[in-house]
Every structure is written in structure tokens, then in C-alpha cells.
Design an enzyme around this catalytic site. Structure first.
Site, mmCIF file in Angstrom:
data_model
loop_
_atom_site.group_PDB
_atom_site.id
_atom_site.type_symbol
_atom_site.label_atom_id
_atom_site.label_comp_id
_atom_site.label_asym_id
_atom_site.label_seq_id
_atom_site.Cartn_x
_atom_site.Cartn_y
_atom_site.Cartn_z
ATOM 1 N N HIS A 1 12.179 -2.680 3.889
ATOM 2 C CA HIS A 1 11.656 -1.310 3.993
ATOM 3 C C HIS A 1 11.132 -0.975 5.394
ATOM 4 O O HIS A 1 9.982 -0.579 5.589
ATOM 5 C CB HIS A 1 10.662 -0.962 2.877
ATOM 6 C CG HIS A 1 9.547 -1.940 2.616
ATOM 7 N ND1 HIS A 1 8.684 -2.348 3.585
ATOM 8 C CD2 HIS A 1 9.163 -2.562 1.475
ATOM 9 C CE1 HIS A 1 7.798 -3.177 3.047
ATOM 10 N NE2 HIS A 1 8.077 -3.323 1.779
ATOM 11 N N HIS B 1 6.317 -15.531 0.165
ATOM 12 C CA HIS B 1 7.381 -15.458 1.175
ATOM 13 C C HIS B 1 7.163 -16.584 2.187
ATOM 14 O O HIS B 1 6.031 -16.824 2.617
ATOM 15 C CB HIS B 1 7.337 -14.128 1.946
ATOM 16 C CG HIS B 1 7.596 -12.916 1.108
ATOM 17 N ND1 HIS B 1 8.821 -12.633 0.544
ATOM 18 C CD2 HIS B 1 6.782 -11.891 0.759
ATOM 19 C CE1 HIS B 1 8.747 -11.488 -0.124
ATOM 20 N NE2 HIS B 1 7.519 -11.019 -0.016
ATOM 21 N N ASP C 1 10.349 -7.099 -5.133
ATOM 22 C CA ASP C 1 10.814 -8.385 -4.585
ATOM 23 C C ASP C 1 10.184 -9.557 -5.336
ATOM 24 O O ASP C 1 10.662 -10.683 -5.240
ATOM 25 C CB ASP C 1 10.562 -8.498 -3.068
ATOM 26 C CG ASP C 1 9.138 -8.209 -2.659
ATOM 27 O OD1 ASP C 1 8.498 -7.334 -3.278
ATOM 28 O OD2 ASP C 1 8.649 -8.838 -1.707
ATOM 29 N N TYR D 1 4.324 -10.701 10.213
ATOM 30 C CA TYR D 1 4.136 -10.304 8.812
ATOM 31 C C TYR D 1 2.783 -9.590 8.637
ATOM 32 O O TYR D 1 2.683 -8.531 8.018
ATOM 33 C CB TYR D 1 4.203 -11.565 7.949
ATOM 34 C CG TYR D 1 4.194 -11.343 6.470
ATOM 35 C CD1 TYR D 1 5.381 -11.290 5.751
ATOM 36 C CD2 TYR D 1 2.997 -11.204 5.780
ATOM 37 C CE1 TYR D 1 5.366 -11.107 4.384
ATOM 38 C CE2 TYR D 1 2.979 -11.018 4.416
ATOM 39 C CZ TYR D 1 4.168 -10.965 3.724
ATOM 40 O OH TYR D 1 4.146 -10.777 2.367
ATOM 41 N N GLU E 1 5.496 -5.300 -6.834
ATOM 42 C CA GLU E 1 6.586 -4.864 -5.946
ATOM 43 C C GLU E 1 7.868 -5.623 -6.335
ATOM 44 O O GLU E 1 7.832 -6.829 -6.623
ATOM 45 C CB GLU E 1 6.221 -5.096 -4.473
ATOM 46 C CG GLU E 1 7.152 -4.324 -3.553
ATOM 47 C CD GLU E 1 6.654 -4.180 -2.113
ATOM 48 O OE1 GLU E 1 5.627 -4.757 -1.748
ATOM 49 O OE2 GLU E 1 7.332 -3.452 -1.355
ATOM 50 N N HIS F 1 -1.473 -6.168 -0.870
ATOM 51 C CA HIS F 1 -1.441 -4.892 -0.172
ATOM 52 C C HIS F 1 -1.116 -3.713 -1.109
ATOM 53 O O HIS F 1 -0.916 -2.603 -0.622
ATOM 54 C CB HIS F 1 -0.412 -4.962 0.968
ATOM 55 C CG HIS F 1 1.034 -5.045 0.504
ATOM 56 N ND1 HIS F 1 1.974 -4.129 0.932
ATOM 57 C CD2 HIS F 1 1.680 -5.859 -0.344
ATOM 58 C CE1 HIS F 1 3.143 -4.405 0.403
ATOM 59 N NE2 HIS F 1 2.997 -5.448 -0.382
ATOM 60 N N ASP G 1 1.816 -11.991 -1.585
ATOM 61 C CA ASP G 1 2.224 -11.582 -0.237
ATOM 62 C C ASP G 1 1.317 -12.133 0.867
ATOM 63 O O ASP G 1 1.782 -12.377 1.991
ATOM 64 C CB ASP G 1 2.230 -10.055 -0.135
ATOM 65 C CG ASP G 1 3.522 -9.449 -0.662
ATOM 66 O OD1 ASP G 1 4.562 -10.118 -0.623
ATOM 67 O OD2 ASP G 1 3.481 -8.289 -1.121
ATOM 68 N N HIS H 1 1.828 -9.489 -8.415
ATOM 69 C CA HIS H 1 2.126 -8.274 -7.633
ATOM 70 C C HIS H 1 3.432 -7.683 -8.171
ATOM 71 O O HIS H 1 4.412 -8.414 -8.368
ATOM 72 C CB HIS H 1 2.255 -8.694 -6.169
ATOM 73 C CG HIS H 1 2.646 -7.609 -5.225
ATOM 74 N ND1 HIS H 1 2.259 -6.297 -5.353
ATOM 75 C CD2 HIS H 1 3.382 -7.663 -4.072
ATOM 76 C CE1 HIS H 1 2.748 -5.597 -4.338
ATOM 77 N NE2 HIS H 1 3.438 -6.392 -3.556
#
Ligand code: FEO
Length: 415
Positions: free
Chosen positions: A24, A225, A82, A192, A80, A145, A164, A78
Site C-alpha cells: 500500500h 513480518h 496480510d 518499517y 489487516e 497501528h 506488526d 490484527h
């Protein structure tokens, strides 16, 4: 890459995305990983899933250790996609699993997916789940986040799974921090932080303090990640405190775009002047540079200088887009300056300054603006701006040697 045991009965079962180059808007030149963790105890737990195209990789990795049908809990730290993108696929098999998430996590999952028939257990900070011989503790970290964000701590193994936070977009066959090049690792961790977590800097030291008060002192930090911090997890925690407090060093970043080379000449003059004062300086032509890399350099810089030629009474599109991006990330403790060229009516410098001031950034004035091409006098004005910025970076102390450097610099500049 198959499952890897990171502690007794705790396995990495994620996926490596070697191909992704844009997350993104964040250019991920090194790819990324989507880390998920499997814990075997009396209860069997999956912590997070992976991006949807990698769902079969996740299932294959889990299947080498246990079967999806045996999952008792799926932790969603989380939402999101991914990390939650494979959840529907997992839940088709793990019919008895309870999804453990924050209140906002549940709300968001219900927006994203068909959750009919899913069993939820909503947790808040300090809540625990006994797995048999081990315990999971949860800590809500809203806005680190997303509003739903949550950390999971496996108490007895002292493994923090912060999703994250503390991550890096780094695809590698290695799973641990001590197996990869340290400068590459910290570079990607800084990038990051700068591109994802910087807007929430105020919250980070407070959350780290809260986590310590809860008695959470992880020996291993296993983010969602990149690689797992097992050799020195305190290293990344300390870096996060420094970055979130806006710690800077003697460093400047110049970001510009040019129509016919005039703004480039100005940028070169400013760059050479600052560099000759002994300040580390990075020069980026925004039409050829990626945002993520520029933001990584801005993270520890004391000054950011923006330049643009005028196009249609405003700045060039690359600078406009970059300004929108950087203002949204709210870098702390910087001084900002700008310069540019124009043909007749002008507008680039004015519109940049308006945006910087509206963002309440600390701006150095006056700006330097030149018509068509910079004259010798106008290049001297650029060098003066560079000196002023170097003065602000170095403070009043470093005046010795300045005259000699200035002489070199004036001879170095091509007008
Ligand atoms: Fe890695 Fe906020 O998703």
C-alpha cells in the site's frame, strides 16, 4: 520454507513473499514474510494467519505438525488482511476453534468476513488463557497501528508476538535476527518504523512502559513480518524508543524534482554546502526515488529541504504526492526548508510552504526562488540557505573550519 521450531512446541508456520514490491504505497524492494505461529500444549493455538494467496502454504506448514481440525484457538492480533486473509480458509477446517481477539478486532472481522458460526472470545489487556503447561497473556495496543491491534505473550517461553510492531519487510530464508546481515536488518527495521509506525510515535514509549509494568520482559520477539529477534530483543526495543522519541543526528535530506534542470542546480548547491560542513546529507530526485527509502533517511535527520519547479502555479506532481505522504507520517523534531524555480507566475515554493505550515512543521525562512535558471548570485543564495541549515543542524559550536570549507565549496559549484 517449511515450519521452524522457534522454542519447544512453538513453531513458525508462515509464508515468505519474495515477489511483493509495493505494500500500500511502501516500496518493499526486499519482499516480506507473513509470520504465523503454532503453539502445541494441551490446547493447540494458531497465532495469526497469512495473506490470502499464501493460505495453502500455511495449511501445509501446519499439517506437518498437526491438523487444522485440532486447533482450539486462533489468535487474531490484527485484522489487516496480510494477517487475517487466510482466516476464512482456516476456519472452514478448524470448526471448533475459538477466535481470540480484541473488541475492535471482532468488530473488524465481522466487517471483513462471513463470521456466521464462528466462536469468539474477546480479550483485553491482562487477560490470560491457560493452555495446559503454558499461558497466553494479551495486551491491547490500539493504534499500533490499527484500532484492533493486540500483542500476545507466551509467558513461560517469554515469547512476545507483537504482530506488526518490531517487524521488517524482509523476505529471507533465515528466520532469526542473528542469521542475517545486521546492517540490512536494522535498515529494514528503521524503514518499517518510518513508514508504518512513525505517526503513532507518542504511544510507543508509553506502551513499552505498560508492558514492562505487566512483567512482560520477552526473551524472544516474534513479529509478523521479517525475522524473529532472539539474539538481542532489547536492541529493537531500544531502537523503537529512540525513533519514537524523534532522536536525530547530524543529517539532512533534500528531496526535489526538476523540470529543466534549474531546481536540480539549486539542490546540488544546497547539498554540497551542507555536506562540506561535515553534515551527512542525502539528495533524492523524487521522480526516481521510492518513498519508503526517503522516509527511512528522514527518520533520524534533523533537516528536510524540499525543492520543486513550478507547474501550473503549483509544485510538480512527484513533490505534491510525496508531501502528502510525509505529512501524514508526522516526522518529529525536524526543521524544514524549501526552494524552487519558476517561469512567470511562480507557485511551487508558495504551495510547499503552505502545506508545511498547515502541518505545523518548523520552517526555516526565507525560501529561495529563482526565475528560469539560477544566476551566480542566486546560487550563492542557495549556498547561504545550505549554510543556514547546517548552522541549525550543528548549533553554534562548529564554526571552526567553516571558512576553509566554504572556500572549497564555492569553487566546487558549477553555476
Ligand atoms: Fe502487517 Fe498492519 O499489517
Amino acid at each position: 520454507m517449511t515450519a521452524v521450531e522457534i522454542a519447544k512446541g512453538v513453531f513458525w508456520v508462515g509464508a515468505i513473499d519474495w515477489d511483493i514490491r509495493n505494500f500500500h504505497g511502501y516500496e518493499t524492494r526486499k519482499g516480506t514474510t507473513y509470520n504465523a505461529y503454532l503453539i502445541l500444549d494441551k490446547k493447540t493455538v494458531l497465532v495469526d494467519t497469512v495473506k490470502e494467496p499464501y493460505k495453502e502454504t500455511l495449511v501445509e506448514n501446519i499439517s506437518k505438525i498437526t491438523s487444522l481440525e485440532k486447533l482450539d484457538y486462533v489468535i487474531v492480533n490484527h485484522v489487516e488482511p496480510d494477517h487475517s486473509g487466510s482466516l476464512e480458509h482456516v476456519m472452514q477446517h478448524a470448526k471448533n476453534a475459538i477466535i481470540v481477539t480484541s473488541k475492535r478486532g471482532k468488530d473488524e472481522l465481522e466487517k471483513y468476513y462471513s463470521t456466521n458460526g464462528w466462536n469468539f472470545q474477546v480479550v483485553k489487556t491482562g487477560d490470560e488463557i491457560n493452555l495446559g503447561s503454558r499461558t497466553l497473556t494479551f495486551v491491547e495496543v490500539p493504534m499500533l497501528h490499527w484500532p484492533d491491534s493486540m500483542f500476545t505473550f507466551l509467558k513461560e517461553n517469554m515469547i512476545l508476538m507483537p504482530n506488526d510492531a518490531f517487524g521488517q519487510h524482509l523476505a529471507t530464508s533465515q528466520r532469526f535476527d542473528d542469521q542475517v546481515d545486521q546492517s540490512l536488518l536494522m535498515n529494514e527495521a528503521a524503514k518499517y518504523f518510518a513508514n508504518i509506525l512513525m505517526p503513532y510515535s507518542l504511544l510507543i514509549p508509553r506502551k513499552i512502559e505498560e508492558i514492562r509494568r505487566l512483567g512482560i520482559e520477552p526473551k524472544i520477539i516474534a513479529p509478523s513480518h521479517g525475522v524473529i529477534w532472539r539474539s538481542n530483543p532489547e536492541k529493537i526495543v531500544k531502537a523503537y524508543i529512540d525513533w519514537s522519541e524523534g532522536k536525530t543526528r547530524s543529517k539532512a535530506v533534500i528531496v526535489y524534482d526538476t523540470m529543466w534542470g534549474s531546481t536540480k542546480k539549486m539542490a546540488d548547491a544546497i547539498c554540497l554546502t551542507i555536506g562540506n560542513r561535515g553534515v551527512e546529507v542525502h539528495l533524492f530526485n523524487m521522480r526516481k526515488s521510492d518513498y519508503a527509502e526517503v522516509l527511512k533517511e528522514i527518520l533520524e535527520s534533523k533537516a528536510v529541504i524540499l525543492g520543486s519547479s513550478t507547474l501550473n502555479s503549483s509544485m510538480l506532481p512527484s513533490i505534491s504526492a510525496f508531501l502528502t505522504y510525509v505529512i501524514g507520517l508526522r516526522p518529529k523534531n525536524k526543521i524544514w526548508a524549501c526552494f524552487g524555480s519558476y517561469g512567470w507566475g511562480g507557485g511551487a515554493v508558495r504551495t510547499i510552504m503552505e502545506m508545511l505550515k498547515a502541518a505545523k512543521f518548523d520552517v526555516i525562512e526565507p525560501t529561495v526562488q529563482v526565475q528560469f535558471a539560477p544566476s551566480r548570485e542566486e546560487l550563492k543564495m542557495c549556498r547561504d540557505l545550505g549554510q543556514k541549515i547546517a548552522d541549525a543542524i550543528l548549533g553554534s559550536a562548529n564554526t571552526k573550519g567553516q571558512v576553509a570549507l566554504k572556500e572549497v565549496e564555492e569553487n566546487d559549484i558549477e553555476d
